[in-house]
Scaffold this active site. Structure first.
Site, PDB file in Angstrom:
ATOM      1  N   LYS A  17       5.772   5.359  24.088  1.00  0.00           N
ATOM      2  CA  LYS A  17       5.190   4.748  22.869  1.00  0.00           C
ATOM      3  C   LYS A  17       5.053   3.234  23.041  1.00  0.00           C
ATOM      4  CE  LYS A  17       7.106   7.915  19.479  1.00  0.00           C
ATOM      5  NZ  LYS A  17       8.268   8.110  18.612  1.00  0.00           N
ATOM      6  N   GLU A  64      12.793   1.232  31.907  1.00  0.00           N
ATOM      7  CA  GLU A  64      13.895   1.935  32.579  1.00  0.00           C
ATOM      8  C   GLU A  64      14.242   3.106  31.667  1.00  0.00           C
ATOM      9  OE1 GLU A  64      17.014   3.351  33.187  1.00  0.00           O
ATOM     10  OE2 GLU A  64      18.229   1.525  33.253  1.00  0.00           O
ATOM     11  N   CYS A  88      21.846   6.721  32.047  1.00  0.00           N
ATOM     12  CA  CYS A  88      20.511   7.177  32.448  1.00  0.00           C
ATOM     13  C   CYS A  88      20.535   7.710  33.882  1.00  0.00           C
ATOM     14  CB  CYS A  88      19.514   6.052  32.310  1.00  0.00           C
ATOM     15  SG  CYS A  88      20.052   4.590  33.153  1.00  0.00           S
TER      16      CYS A  88
HETATM   17  N1  LIG Z   1      17.712   5.342  29.852  1.00  0.00           N
HETATM   18  C1  LIG Z   1      18.751   5.091  29.099  1.00  0.00           C
HETATM   19  O1  LIG Z   1      19.612   4.296  29.451  1.00  0.00           O
HETATM   20  C2  LIG Z   1      18.866   5.740  27.761  1.00  0.00           C
HETATM   21  C3  LIG Z   1      18.270   6.947  27.492  1.00  0.00           C
HETATM   22  N2  LIG Z   1      18.398   7.489  26.255  1.00  0.00           N
HETATM   23  C4  LIG Z   1      17.798   8.803  26.025  1.00  0.00           C
HETATM   24  O2  LIG Z   1      17.161   8.787  24.771  1.00  0.00           O
HETATM   25  C5  LIG Z   1      17.650   9.821  23.948  1.00  0.00           C
HETATM   26  C6  LIG Z   1      17.561   9.392  22.518  1.00  0.00           C
HETATM   27  O3  LIG Z   1      18.344   8.241  22.256  1.00  0.00           O
HETATM   28  P1  LIG Z   1      17.762   7.093  21.329  1.00  0.00           P
HETATM   29  O4  LIG Z   1      18.831   6.139  20.978  1.00  0.00           O
HETATM   30  O5  LIG Z   1      17.030   7.717  20.181  1.00  0.00           O
HETATM   31  O6  LIG Z   1      16.762   6.397  22.360  1.00  0.00           O
HETATM   32  P2  LIG Z   1      15.501   5.468  22.150  1.00  0.00           P
HETATM   33  O7  LIG Z   1      14.796   5.370  23.422  1.00  0.00           O
HETATM   34  O8  LIG Z   1      14.684   5.926  20.986  1.00  0.00           O
HETATM   35  O9  LIG Z   1      16.159   4.060  21.774  1.00  0.00           O
HETATM   36  C7  LIG Z   1      16.265   2.958  22.643  1.00  0.00           C
HETATM   37  C8  LIG Z   1      15.820   1.697  21.920  1.00  0.00           C
HETATM   38  O10 LIG Z   1      14.453   1.832  21.535  1.00  0.00           O
HETATM   39  C9  LIG Z   1      14.296   1.511  20.150  1.00  0.00           C
HETATM   40  N3  LIG Z   1      13.140   2.240  19.632  1.00  0.00           N
HETATM   41  C10 LIG Z   1      13.094   3.510  19.148  1.00  0.00           C
HETATM   42  N4  LIG Z   1      11.831   3.822  18.773  1.00  0.00           N
HETATM   43  C11 LIG Z   1      11.057   2.738  19.034  1.00  0.00           C
HETATM   44  C12 LIG Z   1       9.668   2.444  18.899  1.00  0.00           C
HETATM   45  N5  LIG Z   1       8.823   3.330  18.396  1.00  0.00           N
HETATM   46  N6  LIG Z   1       9.218   1.242  19.300  1.00  0.00           N
HETATM   47  C13 LIG Z   1      10.070   0.323  19.830  1.00  0.00           C
HETATM   48  N7  LIG Z   1      11.383   0.536  19.967  1.00  0.00           N
HETATM   49  C14 LIG Z   1      11.884   1.730  19.589  1.00  0.00           C
HETATM   50  C15 LIG Z   1      15.636   1.904  19.562  1.00  0.00           C
HETATM   51  O11 LIG Z   1      15.829   1.316  18.304  1.00  0.00           O
HETATM   52  C16 LIG Z   1      16.589   1.410  20.626  1.00  0.00           C
HETATM   53  O12 LIG Z   1      16.784   0.030  20.504  1.00  0.00           O
HETATM   54  C17 LIG Z   1      19.040  10.098  24.490  1.00  0.00           C
HETATM   55  O13 LIG Z   1      19.470  11.395  24.195  1.00  0.00           O
HETATM   56  C18 LIG Z   1      18.831   9.898  25.954  1.00  0.00           C
HETATM   57  O14 LIG Z   1      18.316  11.069  26.523  1.00  0.00           O
HETATM   58  C19 LIG Z   1      19.084   6.849  25.266  1.00  0.00           C
HETATM   59  C20 LIG Z   1      19.697   5.640  25.476  1.00  0.00           C
HETATM   60  C21 LIG Z   1      19.680   5.036  26.781  1.00  0.00           C
HETATM   61  N1  LIG Z   2      25.889   1.411  35.110  1.00  0.00           N
HETATM   62  C1  LIG Z   2      24.780   0.972  34.394  1.00  0.00           C
HETATM   63  C2  LIG Z   2      23.900   2.117  33.930  1.00  0.00           C
HETATM   64  C3  LIG Z   2      22.773   1.626  33.179  1.00  0.00           C
HETATM   65  C4  LIG Z   2      21.981   2.630  32.419  1.00  0.00           C
HETATM   66  O1  LIG Z   2      22.479   3.682  31.986  1.00  0.00           O
HETATM   67  O2  LIG Z   2      20.824   2.339  32.185  1.00  0.00           O
END
Ligand SMILES: NC(=O)C1=CN([C@@H]2O[C@H](COP(=O)(O)OP(=O)(O)OC[C@H]3O[C@@H](n4cnc5c(N)ncnc54)[C@H](O)[C@@H]3O)[C@@H](O)[C@H]2O)C=CC1
Ligand SMILES: NCCCC(=O)O
Ligand code: NA
Length: 503
Positions: A245, A260, A294
């Site tokens: 998005k 990421e 992640c």
């Molecule tokens: N790659 C990673 O490190 C992460 C992956 N995830 C994955 O995402 C799933 C859902 O977790 P969420 O917290 O809902 O993740 P998310 O990707 O929706 O949230 C991450 C950030 O994006 C923001 N965000 C959400 N919708 C947005 C939009 N339309 N435009 C701009 N910013 C937006 C959120 O407020 C937050 O700050 C988890 O189950 C996991 O699979 C979640 C957190 C970290």
């Molecule tokens: N050890 C850092 C991992 C970062 C991440 O989950 O995006």
């Protein structure tokens, strides 16, 4: 002992500001399910104010205060931030643990990494001065050319809840080192320590508007940032769906993004390993940070010769993990970050069961914990490659297992994913490890370990795990724009057209 959570406002233009619409929402401690405070809810009105403040910060004193100040000047602020973070390490670690549920020892480790990351980018900011005007060698003597590295401008940094302050720092530190002005939008599920970063910036006297911090919901605060015409770049860590998005919104203005995103990373365990060493790394690779990483290596691919014994050993290691309130001494697994995420993780486990997989270990709430979003470390066997549990990111302490008989088969299984973030290979045959590392389709490969992460080394993924690299010098490049300056140095006229003076 738990701490009082400071009550903060949005941080805009170097000051605390109430959100224009005056809304706040509660902070829940996932270990107790209790409300422990609240945070301001920014909306597009606040995003406009923050973006304007960031633009002013870039142009104040014709840029000399920040964007075109020397890297050494900016480095002083980064080092001051690092020092304050170190001073408050224990308190920040506790706040982090209470907010996102990670074990206190891990949270304190994160805060140390935060300070280390600010220090590291202070070094790189200083190094940037010497890299300016790097000569480009040209094939014509009549020209000379050099390169300027300039800040991209105003950057929007949207971050997740699994490493709240550390993920913010991976973006804030290089952005500030490069001379950008930033708006940070942390996750609504864990924002406390990012608001404390604002307090740290106030205390060290960071010039107003250089870093603005807006807490709030994704669609209300994140989306207007991603689509804002005066934001020059977006850096995002989070889900693949939200990343897509953000990319769509940014594409309308041809705004660069670095993403990421999610993962379903494999760990391949060969038959020649030390079983206990490999079992501990396999557990750490999937259960560290409560499995919410992640890059978690959540697909175990183990050689069939050792599979039974290895998995038995792994179950034993897993049963030994202390699950408790993150603030309790020795905790090694805390709760899932929120009720919503908890339900999602449990649903993944029940779907795996209904699709015919075996929940070999865990999969339920630990008996001794009646409250909180806890789920035992879970090991799932009898998995097929078409099952949801094999294909989709769980973001919880859930490991699924498959066996292999040849190296080729192991690689096929490992690369059988839309994602491409991390991968691990465990074997005593280092030549094999090198060979396998080359074949793994991932941005990060661990040999004989899984998850350790250093701010000097590049971090990021391929395929649907996103693109662009954070950390190291690559992280700094994310926030720099490259300008070529080419000069004609010959005394002779160019001579392409007939000169009118010769007519
Ligand atoms: N790659 C990673 O490190 C992460 C992956 N995830 C994955 O995402 C799933 C859902 O977790 P969420 O917290 O809902 O993740 P998310 O990707 O929706 O949230 C991450 C950030 O994006 C923001 N965000 C959400 N919708 C947005 C939009 N339309 N435009 C701009 N910013 C937006 C959120 O407020 C937050 O700050 C988890 O189950 C996991 O699979 C979640 C957190 C970290
Ligand atoms: N050890 C850092 C991992 C970062 C991440 O989950 O995006
Ligand atoms: Na929280």
């Amino acid at each position: 002992m738990a701490l009082q959570v400071p009550s903060r406002q949005l941080f805009i233009d170097g000051e605390w500001r109430e959100p224009v619409l005056k809304n706040r929402f509660p902070i829940v401690n996932p270990a107790t399910e209790q409300i422990i405070g609240d945070i301001p809810a920014a909306t597009s009105e606040d995003v406009d104010l923050a973006v304007a403040a960031a633009r002013r910060a870039l142009s104040r004193n014709k840029g000399k205060d920040w964007a075109s100040a020397s890297g050494a000047v900016r480095a002083k602020y980064l080092r001051a931030i690092a020092a304050k973070i170190t001073e408050r390490k224990t308190e920040l670690g506790k706040l982090e643990a209470m907010d996102c549920g990670k074990p206190l020892d891990e949270a304190v480790w994160d805060i140390e990494d935060v300070a280390g990351c600010f220090e590291y980018y202070a070094d790189l900011a200083e190094g940037l001065d010497a890299k300016q005007k790097a000569a480009v060698s040209l094939p014509m003597e009549t020209f000379k050319s050099y390169v300027l590295k300039e800040p991209i401008g105003v950057v929007g940094l949207i971050t997740p809840w699994n490493y709240p302050l550390l993920m913010a720092t991976w973006k804030v530190a290089p952005a500030l080192a490069a001379g950008c002005a930033a708006i940070l939008k942390p996750s609504e599920l864990a924002s406390i320590t990012c608001l404390e970063l604002a307090e740290v910036c106030r205390e060290v006297g960071l010039p107003p508007g250089v870093l603005n911090i807006l807490t709030g919901l994704g669609p209300e605060a994140g989306a207007p940032l991603a689509s804002h015409p005066n934001v020059d770049k977006i850096a995002f860590t989070g889900s693949t769906t939200t990343g897509s998005k953000i990319m769509t919104a940014a594409a309308q203005m041809v705004k660069p993004v670095s993403l990421e995103l999610g993962g379903k990373s494999p760990i391949i365990v060969f038959e020649d390993v030390d079983l206990d060493k490999a079992a501990e790394w396999t557990a750490f690779g999937c259960f560290w940070t409560n499995g919410q990483i992640c890059s978690a290596t959540s697909r175990l691919i183990v050689h069939e010769k050792i599979a039974k014994e290895f998995v038995d050993r792994l179950v034993k290691w897993t049963k030994n993990i202390k699950i408790s309130d993150p603030l309790e001494e020795g905790c090694r697994l805390g709760p899932i970050v929120s009720g919503g995420q908890y339900e999602k993780v449990l649903k993944f486990i029940s779907t795996a069961k209904s699709e015919g997989a075996t929940i070999l270990s865990g999969g339920v709430r630990p008996e001794h914990l009646k409250k909180g979003f806890f789920v035992e470390p879970t090991i799932i066997t009898d998995v097929t490659t078409s099952m949801q549990i094999w294909r989709e990111e769980v973001f919880g302490p859930v490991l699924c297992v498959k066996t292999f008989s040849t190296e080729e088969e192991a690689l096929e299984l490992a690369n059988d994913t839309h994602y491409g973030l991390g991968a691990a290979v465990i074997s005593n045959d280092l030549e094999r490890c090198d060979r396998v590392s080359k074949e793994l389709q991932a941005g990060i490969v661990w040999i004989n370990c899984s998850q350790p992460c250093f701010c000097q080394a590049p971090w990021g993924g391929n395929k649907r795990s996103g693109f662009g690299r954070e950390l190291g010098e690559w992280g700094l490049e994310n926030y720099l724009s490259v300008k070529q300056v080419t000069q004609y140095i010959s005394d002779e006229p160019w001579g392409w057209y007939s000169s009118p003076s010769k007519l």
